[in-house]
Design an enzyme around this catalytic site. Sequence first.
Site, mmCIF file in Angstrom:
data_model
loop_
_atom_site.group_PDB
_atom_site.id
_atom_site.type_symbol
_atom_site.label_atom_id
_atom_site.label_comp_id
_atom_site.label_asym_id
_atom_site.label_seq_id
_atom_site.Cartn_x
_atom_site.Cartn_y
_atom_site.Cartn_z
ATOM 1 N N ASP A 120 37.233 39.615 44.881
ATOM 2 C CA ASP A 120 36.971 39.215 43.489
ATOM 3 C C ASP A 120 35.789 38.247 43.399
ATOM 4 O OD1 ASP A 120 37.392 39.224 40.774
ATOM 5 O OD2 ASP A 120 39.034 37.769 40.818
ATOM 6 N N HIS A 152 28.162 43.633 42.435
ATOM 7 C CA HIS A 152 28.899 44.702 43.123
ATOM 8 C C HIS A 152 28.072 45.238 44.290
ATOM 9 C CE1 HIS A 152 31.788 44.360 40.026
ATOM 10 N NE2 HIS A 152 31.118 44.981 39.095
ATOM 11 N N LEU A 181 40.699 50.423 63.788
ATOM 12 C CA LEU A 181 41.179 49.836 62.528
ATOM 13 C C LEU A 181 41.481 50.939 61.505
ATOM 14 C CD1 LEU A 181 41.213 47.099 60.705
ATOM 15 C CD2 LEU A 181 38.989 47.932 59.946
HETATM 16 C C1 IPE Z 1 41.291 42.717 40.745
HETATM 17 O O1 IPE Z 1 40.215 42.000 40.234
HETATM 18 C C2 IPE Z 1 40.862 44.124 41.039
HETATM 19 C C3 IPE Z 1 39.939 44.274 42.155
HETATM 20 C C4 IPE Z 1 39.526 43.340 42.951
HETATM 21 C C5 IPE Z 1 39.480 45.616 42.373
HETATM 22 P P1 IPE Z 1 39.990 41.826 38.667
HETATM 23 O O2 IPE Z 1 38.781 40.992 38.507
HETATM 24 O O3 IPE Z 1 39.985 43.146 37.992
HETATM 25 O O4 IPE Z 1 41.294 41.034 38.242
HETATM 26 P P2 IPE Z 1 41.654 40.205 36.932
HETATM 27 O O5 IPE Z 1 41.533 41.160 35.778
HETATM 28 O O6 IPE Z 1 40.670 39.092 36.811
HETATM 29 O O7 IPE Z 1 43.030 39.727 37.147
HETATM 30 C C1 IPE Z 2 35.527 42.165 41.829
HETATM 31 O O1 IPE Z 2 34.614 41.378 41.158
HETATM 32 C C2 IPE Z 2 35.134 43.613 41.858
HETATM 33 C C3 IPE Z 2 35.981 44.508 41.051
HETATM 34 C C4 IPE Z 2 37.004 44.133 40.325
HETATM 35 C C5 IPE Z 2 35.647 45.904 41.067
HETATM 36 P P1 IPE Z 2 34.622 41.224 39.596
HETATM 37 O O2 IPE Z 2 33.757 42.271 39.003
HETATM 38 O O3 IPE Z 2 36.005 41.195 39.065
HETATM 39 O O4 IPE Z 2 33.923 39.813 39.405
HETATM 40 P P2 IPE Z 2 34.348 38.665 38.394
HETATM 41 O O5 IPE Z 2 35.789 38.385 38.630
HETATM 42 O O6 IPE Z 2 34.093 39.201 37.039
HETATM 43 O O7 IPE Z 2 33.460 37.524 38.760
HETATM 44 MG MG MG Z 3 37.321 39.701 38.776
#
Ligand code: IPE
Ligand code: IPE
Ligand code: MG
Length: 250
Positions: free
Chosen positions: A21, A38, A132
């Site tokens: 995240d 990303h 792995l």
């Molecule tokens: C969780 O992250 C999903 C992934 C890492 C793929 P999100 O960024 O979507 O989660 P919330 O919505 O902040 O809880």
């Molecule tokens: C995690 O990073 C990647 C996915 C959920 C696909 P985010 O895109 O959720 O990044 P933040 O949480 O908005 O910073």
């Molecule tokens: Mg996120």
Amino acid sequence: MSLKTKIDPNKLPKHVAVIMDGNGRWAKGQGFKRVFGHKRGVDAVRQTVEAATEIGVEALTLFAFSTENWKRPKFEVDTLMSLLVSSLKKEIPTFQKNNIKVQAIGNLEKLPNNAKKQLMEVIELTKNNSNLTLTLALNYGSREEIVNATKIISKKIVNNELKIEEIDENIINSHLYTFTLPVVDFLIRTSGEKRISNFLLWQIAYAELYFTNVLWPDFNKEDFYEAILNYQSRERRFGKISEQVENSNK
Ligand code: IPE
Ligand code: IPE
Ligand code: MG
């Protein structure tokens, strides 16, 4: 000196799961658009996979796209899907070189066709690898997984393939997408958020949880080793008392 040297090879978590995240916040912080985060996140995936392979973790499961992530702007969803396709393709030689078996969990039917195709190709190519096991959670949601398992189990009961009395934890476990994997020992979430976001709810019942403020694109091998060392400093009691756990370790 790398933290890797401090890791006890006899106390490794068998299965590590990661909620990757913070890509969007990382990009915003650098003055870029979210999707650039990303793209950089792919480097962190490589670092983590390599670090896990180097220390001998058996299973690594990465939360890459949730059932809820479809609600994001279309451009972001499309970018994530095309990044998945290009990264999978690009990493095939690395998977083969490091003997990594790739698999996926989630409702994969709903993925775009080209993503499904590329994913199936990588899974097929790496299926006999034995180092792995790298599991990608794609269109994964724990509640969806439990609903899906319930439907399959119910059908078996209706068809007399299974009796209600036979339903136990093993039966439930074996109908989840993760049926081939060991239970999760360690769950890492980056970016400072302290929530599970519908990831592996059943499987993390007794996992150790680790939250770090590092944003996913910045996460590197040393961060992974630091997390593993933190895991190794904990006492997993599984409901017992400390003395019982100490005795069983002797
Ligand atoms: C969780 O992250 C999903 C992934 C890492 C793929 P999100 O960024 O979507 O989660 P919330 O919505 O902040 O809880
Ligand atoms: C995690 O990073 C990647 C996915 C959920 C696909 P985010 O895109 O959720 O990044 P933040 O949480 O908005 O910073
Ligand atoms: Mg996120």
